[in-house]
Design an enzyme around this catalytic site. Sequence first.
Site, PDB file in Angstrom:
ATOM      1  N   GLU A 202       0.837  -1.208   0.000  1.00  0.00           N
ATOM      2  CA  GLU A 202       0.000   0.000   0.000  1.00  0.00           C
ATOM      3  C   GLU A 202       0.871   1.258   0.000  1.00  0.00           C
ATOM      4  O   GLU A 202       0.616   2.218  -0.738  1.00  0.00           O
ATOM      5  CB  GLU A 202      -0.915  -0.018   1.226  1.00  0.00           C
ATOM      6  CG  GLU A 202      -1.909   1.138   1.256  1.00  0.00           C
ATOM      7  CD  GLU A 202      -2.729   1.183   2.552  1.00  0.00           C
ATOM      8  OE1 GLU A 202      -2.705   0.201   3.320  1.00  0.00           O
ATOM      9  OE2 GLU A 202      -3.366   2.224   2.788  1.00  0.00           O
ATOM     10  N   CYS A 221      -2.325  -0.606  13.129  1.00  0.00           N
ATOM     11  CA  CYS A 221      -2.381  -1.839  13.933  1.00  0.00           C
ATOM     12  C   CYS A 221      -2.926  -1.613  15.329  1.00  0.00           C
ATOM     13  O   CYS A 221      -3.304  -2.559  15.998  1.00  0.00           O
ATOM     14  CB  CYS A 221      -1.014  -2.475  14.111  1.00  0.00           C
ATOM     15  SG  CYS A 221       0.073  -2.299  12.741  1.00  0.00           S
ATOM     16  N   SER A 241      -3.569   3.704   6.889  1.00  0.00           N
ATOM     17  CA  SER A 241      -3.497   2.513   6.049  1.00  0.00           C
ATOM     18  C   SER A 241      -4.819   1.768   6.142  1.00  0.00           C
ATOM     19  O   SER A 241      -5.436   1.706   7.209  1.00  0.00           O
ATOM     20  CB  SER A 241      -2.374   1.609   6.543  1.00  0.00           C
ATOM     21  OG  SER A 241      -2.558   0.307   6.036  1.00  0.00           O
ATOM     22  N   LYS A 280      -8.313  -4.080  21.987  1.00  0.00           N
ATOM     23  CA  LYS A 280      -8.620  -5.189  21.061  1.00  0.00           C
ATOM     24  C   LYS A 280     -10.015  -5.740  21.312  1.00  0.00           C
ATOM     25  O   LYS A 280     -10.662  -6.265  20.409  1.00  0.00           O
ATOM     26  CB  LYS A 280      -7.576  -6.298  21.220  1.00  0.00           C
ATOM     27  CG  LYS A 280      -6.183  -5.916  20.742  1.00  0.00           C
ATOM     28  CD  LYS A 280      -6.091  -5.929  19.226  1.00  0.00           C
ATOM     29  CE  LYS A 280      -4.771  -5.330  18.763  1.00  0.00           C
ATOM     30  NZ  LYS A 280      -4.770  -5.058  17.318  1.00  0.00           N
ATOM     31  N   GLU A 283     -12.034  -3.476  19.398  1.00  0.00           N
ATOM     32  CA  GLU A 283     -11.807  -3.642  17.960  1.00  0.00           C
ATOM     33  C   GLU A 283     -12.564  -4.841  17.405  1.00  0.00           C
ATOM     34  O   GLU A 283     -13.193  -4.750  16.350  1.00  0.00           O
ATOM     35  CB  GLU A 283     -10.301  -3.809  17.695  1.00  0.00           C
ATOM     36  CG  GLU A 283      -9.964  -3.888  16.216  1.00  0.00           C
ATOM     37  CD  GLU A 283      -8.470  -4.144  15.980  1.00  0.00           C
ATOM     38  OE1 GLU A 283      -7.882  -4.950  16.729  1.00  0.00           O
ATOM     39  OE2 GLU A 283      -7.898  -3.550  15.059  1.00  0.00           O
ATOM     40  N   CYS A 435       2.943  -2.074  22.280  1.00  0.00           N
ATOM     41  CA  CYS A 435       2.076  -3.113  22.851  1.00  0.00           C
ATOM     42  C   CYS A 435       2.653  -3.749  24.109  1.00  0.00           C
ATOM     43  O   CYS A 435       1.895  -4.229  24.954  1.00  0.00           O
ATOM     44  CB  CYS A 435       1.830  -4.215  21.831  1.00  0.00           C
ATOM     45  SG  CYS A 435       1.341  -3.598  20.233  1.00  0.00           S
TER      46      CYS A 435
END
Lengths: 516, 261
Positions: A202, A221, A241, A280, A283, A435
Amino acid sequence: MQNQADKQKQMTRRGFLKMMGGIGLAGITASIAGCSTDPAGGKGWMPQQYQVASSWPIQVKGRVPIDPNNPSIVRDDQKCILCGQCVEVCEKVQTVFGYYELPIKDDITCVNCGQCTLWCPTAAITERDDTARVLAALKDKNMHVVVQTAPATRVGLGEEFGMAPGTFVEGKQVAALKKLGFDAVFDTNFSADLTIFEEGTELIRRITGDLKEPLPQFTSCSPGWVKFCEYYYPDLLPHMSSCKSPQQMLGALIKTYYAKEKGIDPEKIFSVSIMPCTAKKFECQRPEMNSAGKHVGKPALRDVDAVLTTRELARLLKSQGIDINNLPDAKYDSLMGESSGAGLIFGATGGVMEAAIRSAYFLITKQDPPAAFLNLTPIRGLKGCKEAAVDIPGVGTLKVAVVHGLSNARPVLEAVRKKEAPWHFIEFMCCPGGCISGGGQPRTSLPPSDTVRQARINSLYNADANIYKERKSYENKEVLALYEKFLENPNSHLAHELLHTEYVDRGKKLTAKKTV
Amino acid sequence: MAKGVLVDLTKCVGCGSCTVACKLWNDLKWDPQNPTVGDKVKLNDKNWTVVGRHEVKDKDGTPVWRFVKQQCFHCKEPACASACFAKAFQKTKEGPVIYYPHLCVGCRYCMVACPFNIPKYQWEKTFPLVTKCQMCSTRVAKGEAPACVSVCPAGVFKYGDREALLKEAKSIVAKDPKYVNHIFGEQEVGGTSWLYLSDIPFEQLGFKTNVTHRPLPSFTEKYMQATPYVAITWGAILTGLYHYTKRRNQIAKENNKNIKA
Ligand code: SF4
Ligand code: SF4
Ligand code: SF4
Ligand code: SF4
């Protein structure tokens, strides 16, 4: 003494009157329990900072609001001592609380990062506990239960079992998950490697103008970072992205590629992920994260069914009597268990960028990058905003920036807004340190310390340099096989359907405060 | 000078810090059935203050959330106090309307008298008391703001001299068209120590706006008549208690304690 005697007398009279009344309705008071003549209330305790004359302004005050429906975090009011630490981290480190005008609209602004769970001294704020759901799935004989583990949990989990900060427990974690009864244990590192292909492609398409989206490209991410951008910088979302996070990529592949390869009905798969991150949990519940479901014609299917934080996994293991200290190392299952060091260092700030650069060089020049690319020190470490420029033959100089902790993101984003940003590619991570210090990691120091962060980071880079055999994403044979057998090539039609996503403008949910 | 609290409802983010402060300072038990923040809040003998969430529409018709902190309003002329013959409820010169457990005879006239339904009874106790927000009278006496006021991270409250706060509230309303032109507590039941500003009409936020602007003690007689069941059933005992209490008040007075009447 005399008073005391009076009271004794009073009590007797009251007792008598009460008997006359027959039941405890009339005139039975605190004094019957031997109490005082003070007015009601005011016999408790308050933190020292609130014991001041009048309502003087003070620095550390109150606590963050938490929506009862927050998918990531919950609070036990009974444990809260109003120490103000959650506001401190939310406002000063993450610049979320207080960065919107009042009155609020119809949303309690939160990026779900869970940093407040790491700062709260009484653990009043914790992740929303999903261990029971996972346990139920594991007990269900009709379900094929699959798990993936994030890069950062393997350098955190050991701390919950008494090991030194950063201890590398990859093999023990796999063994523990197998012991818990998971049918397949996959590695999110695998999809981190995959992300490099998709995101690198990309980026190159943006640079060459093949893709009409602006530069710099932002990494996508970190779900806390993504939500932050959606809230406060929705005008910059075209920079983001379109790649899903590695967790969601693997989730989509488990119920398509893996299901197909193994001949399992996707509806019979329960997909769990072990993450260092509370965002998460948010998400995986985003409505659009059902690509596999849409692909197989069952849109109700979620790509990832449950997310457990590192702390929850530790609790689950302890509840089942599993001590990882006593487990021999085990290996990830094949098909989506292979990983390069590049995928592994996604867990540290700067890691995504370093992994991307290693592969970008190869994707463009078709040659292995020089050794310096395998040790990109300028973008390693705990400085809030880091930069590097690398020369790639045939392209020129690629300028990159790495940002972690949301307060560090604001100045960079403002520069992008003003078109004053010199970079092609920027890595953003919501949590300080990346993370490895996510909101779901062990509470090894309170508040989280850079010493612990650095120990976990060192452990990742050490494994990349000394333990992992492959160090570049394009060497991951299982990823190459995935393209060959299923996706065809990076950014293909199917890759877009399963591995890419779109973002939501959350600017309407708040009135952002002018900050710069 | 009588103190007051100015509450700006447009600034509340619903964090519930104020409700926790109330529990901590007053050593109140938690009540899992009745939360202190959210959609299902309930004032009761353990919850002296709660923050309710209201889904309403703003002036443009856009759905919005508003959080409303509830507690005793500390009326300038409190009906609860004038209904209480035992002097268990008393208005202090600093503003708080406070409750002395040792004076209470348990008749619950205060509960009937309060126009805002604030005093609550400890129903499940063997020796029950009436309970309500004390405006942290012991803190106020020391010049400190009430516990809830001191912890708010969003700047909802202003603590100070009631009349000055009222003036300030008026100028805020005059300057900023976002607010409705009504300061709740300015005139309700003759004025209260807690004053509220809002951008949403108060009745939509659960406020009782149909109360008289006259001080309530003038109605207390009527309120009493509305409760014959109490008077008849317990009449005799209460009369006995009345004499008893009076005598004790006498003692208390001699001891120079608590009784200002
Ligand atoms: S999860 Fe993050 S954004 Fe949400 S309240 Fe906690 S610190 Fe703030
Ligand atoms: S950090 Fe924890 S204890 Fe402190 S105010 Fe926040 S929720 Fe309460
Ligand atoms: S609101 Fe009710 S309880 Fe409070 S002072 Fe007024 S009458 Fe008394
Ligand atoms: S402390 Fe302030 S912002 Fe929090 S609920 Fe109470 S009034 Fe609202």
